[in-house]
Motif scaffolding. Structure first.
Motif, short mmCIF file in Angstrom:
data_model
loop_
_atom_site.label_atom_id
_atom_site.label_comp_id
_atom_site.label_asym_id
_atom_site.label_seq_id
_atom_site.Cartn_x
_atom_site.Cartn_y
_atom_site.Cartn_z
N GLY A 1 41.77 -0.71 30.82
CA GLY A 1 41.26 0.55 30.28
C GLY A 1 40.43 1.43 31.16
O GLY A 1 39.75 2.34 30.66
N PHE A 2 40.45 1.25 32.48
CA PHE A 2 39.61 2.09 33.33
C PHE A 2 40.48 3.16 34.00
O PHE A 2 40.58 3.25 35.21
N PHE A 3 41.11 4.00 33.18
CA PHE A 3 42.01 5.02 33.71
C PHE A 3 41.46 6.44 33.56
O PHE A 3 42.06 7.39 34.08
N HIS A 4 40.35 6.61 32.84
CA HIS A 4 39.88 7.96 32.58
C HIS A 4 39.46 8.73 33.83
O HIS A 4 39.63 9.96 33.87
N PRO A 5 38.95 8.09 34.93
CA PRO A 5 38.63 8.92 36.11
C PRO A 5 39.87 9.56 36.71
O PRO A 5 39.85 10.72 37.11
N GLY A 6 40.98 8.80 36.78
CA GLY A 6 42.18 9.34 37.39
C GLY A 6 42.87 10.40 36.54
O GLY A 6 43.45 11.34 37.07
N LEU A 7 42.83 10.24 35.23
CA LEU A 7 43.53 11.17 34.34
C LEU A 7 42.60 12.20 33.71
O LEU A 7 42.99 12.89 32.76
N MET B 1 51.32 11.71 36.73
CA MET B 1 51.49 10.63 37.69
C MET B 1 50.84 10.98 39.03
O MET B 1 50.27 10.11 39.70
N LEU B 2 50.90 12.26 39.42
CA LEU B 2 50.25 12.67 40.66
C LEU B 2 48.74 12.53 40.55
O LEU B 2 48.07 12.14 41.51
N LEU B 3 48.19 12.84 39.37
CA LEU B 3 46.76 12.65 39.16
C LEU B 3 46.39 11.17 39.24
O LEU B 3 45.36 10.79 39.81
N ALA B 4 47.24 10.32 38.66
CA ALA B 4 46.99 8.89 38.74
C ALA B 4 47.05 8.40 40.18
O ALA B 4 46.25 7.55 40.60
N LEU B 5 48.00 8.92 40.95
CA LEU B 5 48.10 8.55 42.35
C LEU B 5 46.88 9.02 43.14
O LEU B 5 46.43 8.35 44.07
N HIS B 6 46.34 10.17 42.75
CA HIS B 6 45.14 10.68 43.41
C HIS B 6 43.97 9.71 43.20
O HIS B 6 43.25 9.37 44.15
N PHE B 7 43.78 9.26 41.97
CA PHE B 7 42.71 8.30 41.71
C PHE B 7 43.03 6.96 42.36
O PHE B 7 42.14 6.27 42.87
N ALA B 8 44.32 6.57 42.35
CA ALA B 8 44.70 5.32 43.00
C ALA B 8 44.42 5.37 44.50
O ALA B 8 44.02 4.36 45.10
N ALA B 9 44.61 6.54 45.11
CA ALA B 9 44.32 6.68 46.53
C ALA B 9 42.84 6.46 46.81
O ALA B 9 42.45 5.99 47.89
N LEU B 10 41.99 6.78 45.83
CA LEU B 10 40.55 6.56 45.97
C LEU B 10 40.17 5.11 45.72
O LEU B 10 39.31 4.56 46.41
N SER B 11 40.83 4.48 44.75
CA SER B 11 40.38 3.16 44.30
C SER B 11 41.19 1.98 44.83
O SER B 11 40.64 0.93 45.11
N ALA C 1 48.55 3.81 32.73
CA ALA C 1 48.27 4.78 31.66
C ALA C 1 49.10 6.04 31.84
O ALA C 1 49.56 6.63 30.84
N ALA C 2 49.32 6.47 33.08
CA ALA C 2 50.16 7.65 33.32
C ALA C 2 51.59 7.39 32.88
O ALA C 2 52.24 8.26 32.29
N PHE D 1 36.76 -4.14 40.14
CA PHE D 1 36.74 -2.97 39.25
C PHE D 1 37.48 -1.75 39.77
O PHE D 1 38.13 -1.06 38.99
N LEU D 2 37.46 -1.50 41.06
CA LEU D 2 38.19 -0.33 41.53
C LEU D 2 39.67 -0.61 41.74
O LEU D 2 40.52 0.24 41.48
N GLY D 3 40.00 -1.83 42.18
CA GLY D 3 41.41 -2.19 42.27
C GLY D 3 42.08 -2.19 40.92
O GLY D 3 43.14 -1.61 40.72
N GLY D 4 41.43 -2.83 39.94
CA GLY D 4 41.96 -2.82 38.58
C GLY D 4 42.03 -1.43 38.01
O GLY D 4 42.99 -1.06 37.33
N GLY D 5 41.02 -0.59 38.31
CA GLY D 5 41.01 0.77 37.80
C GLY D 5 42.13 1.62 38.37
O GLY D 5 42.73 2.43 37.66
N GLY D 6 42.43 1.44 39.65
CA GLY D 6 43.52 2.21 40.25
C GLY D 6 44.85 1.88 39.62
O GLY D 6 45.67 2.77 39.33
N LEU D 7 45.11 0.60 39.40
CA LEU D 7 46.35 0.20 38.74
C LEU D 7 46.37 0.66 37.29
O LEU D 7 47.43 1.02 36.75
N SER D 8 45.21 0.66 36.64
CA SER D 8 45.13 1.11 35.25
C SER D 8 45.57 2.56 35.11
O SER D 8 46.27 2.92 34.15
#
Length: 412
Positions: free
Chosen positions: A236-242, A45-55, A367-368, A356-363
């Motif tokens: 399905g755009f969760f692979h950068p965060g995870l 979840m922290l990794l997902a939040l890290h990518f969410a902070a970017l996107s 996924a987490a 694409f980045l807003g949807g990816g951050g939520l994704s």
């Protein structure tokens, strides 16, 4: 070739190279941050939040970024955003020697959040800025897609650099490299590039210069492109965060394993970008078919990841995920830029980022959550199944949709 035309061509190359080197440093830094967070917490979840902070900042910032770009001018916004990126990178680099524990994690997330905010402004301004570096309208599409290729080359070389730097010299070196590479595009824009600013159309402070008016005026085809991109990225755009978790679960826990995984993703992204670049005008003409096919590739690869049990198969599926997602995101950016008026391209870039980045951050967060309850393979299976259905519907129902030729070749 005239002297002026040669000068413009060389300027385009300089801008591409500077952006590519900065991108490589950025991904080295992101890899280092991801490994620090994964190694210190082992919390997906922290990794997902890290990518969410970017996107996720794109949901709030991209709209104002696009409006500001169209109002005050793309060059001004571009330079301001690049200085902000440098400051955000320095915050991450300084957090390693100066902070520990929770404070360090907070500083790293804060650094990434500031990078996400500044990047939203940088991307909207850069998209419009590119139109001022081309000689003819038909050069815009291949030049925009060249940024996708260069961006993904940076993604290819940056993660292994980040992984090796973390392993050999520590995370501070990788994050310092990230910060210093932002100086390259700053120097190129301020001292080396001379765009044709007389071509730029600004919206001023008129009432119709809002993001909502851009959404209304862009036409039904571009609105559908944005809606479909947002939905498919949410799925399905969760692979950068995870990526750190995926690499550790499927390849190994070493930071160099993370570098290998993200490099294979980037290699696929380069391939997708090259395919798009060489077919840019033709792919623009059939926007829904283009997006649907790239979404289909991504979904099938995610289903393959759900069943992947060997290292080779995992890397092959990662390559296809990189190709599919890069093609999807670059196509959205290309179609919305080439298919819209020059005066609203800053706002259209903002809308594309939101999609694409807003949807990816939520994704990544979704996924987490699935990974924590059902496991990583289940997350891939669910995302791949839903994405496959959406892609098939898009291709079958809207595959024949054509972007109006006059829009596609509109003067820059």
């Amino acid at each position: 070739m005239t002297a002026t035309r040669f000068s413009q061509a060389r300027q385009r190359s300089i801008f591409l190279v500077a952006s590519g080197m900065s991108t490589a440093g950025s991904f080295a830094g992101l890899t280092a941050k991801g490994w620090i967070l994964m190694n210190g917490t082992e919390n997906p979840m922290l990794l997902a939040l890290h990518f969410a902070a970017l996107s996720l900042p794109t949901l709030l910032v991209s709209g104002p970024a696009g409006v500001r770009t169209d109002r005050v001018g793309c060059e001004t916004v571009l330079i301001q955003a690049q200085w902000a990126l440098l400051a955000a990178g320095l915050l991450g680099a300084l957090s390693i020697p100066l902070l520990e524990g929770t404070a360090q994690v907070g500083a790293l997330l804060g650094s990434t959040l500031l990078v996400g905010i500044a990047s939203a402004y940088e991307l909207t301004a850069r998209n419009k800025y590119c139109a001022l570096l081309v000689d003819e309208p038909t050069q815009l599409a291949p030049y925009l897609t060249s940024f996708s290729v260069v961006f993904n080359v940076g993604k290819l070389v940056g993660p292994p650099i980040g992984g090796w730097l973390v392993a050999l010299t520590g995370a501070a070196t990788a994050l310092s490299l990230d910060a210093l590479t932002y100086l390259l595009p700053i120097a190129s824009v301020i001292w080396l590039l001379k765009p044709n600013l007389e071509q730029e159309q600004r919206s001023g402070n008129q009432e119709h210069a809002s993001l909502l008016h851009a959404w209304r005026d862009c036409g039904p085809t571009l609105r559908h492109v944005l809606r479909f991109t947002a939905v498919i990225c949410l799925v399905g755009f969760f692979h950068p965060g995870l990526a750190p978790l995926i690499a550790a679960d499927t390849i190994g826990p070493d930071p160099r394993d993370l570098g290998l995984f993200t490099s294979v993703l980037a290699a696929g992204s380069i391939t997708g970008g090259l395919v798009l670049q060489r077919n840019s005008h033709r792919f623009c003409q059939r926007p829904c078919l283009t997006l649907g096919c790239f979404a289909l590739i991504t979904a099938l690869a995610q289903l393959g990841m759900a069943k992947g049990e060997t290292r080779g198969l995992v890397l092959m599926m990662a390559f296809l995920i990189g190709a599919g997602t890069a093609g999807l995101l670059s196509s959205t950016n290309l179609i919305t830029q080439v298919g819209s008026k020059q005066v609203m391209r800053g706002r259209m870039a903002g809308l594309s980022q939101i999609a694409f980045l807003g949807g990816g951050g939520l994704s990544g967060i979704l996924a987490a959550a699935i990974t924590l309850t059902l496991g990583l393979k289940s997350a891939f299976a669910i995302a791949g199944g839903i994405g496959l259905a959406l892609a098939i519907v898009e291709i079958s129902q809207r595959g024949q949709t054509v972007l109006d030729e006059t829009n596609k070749l509109r003067s820059v």
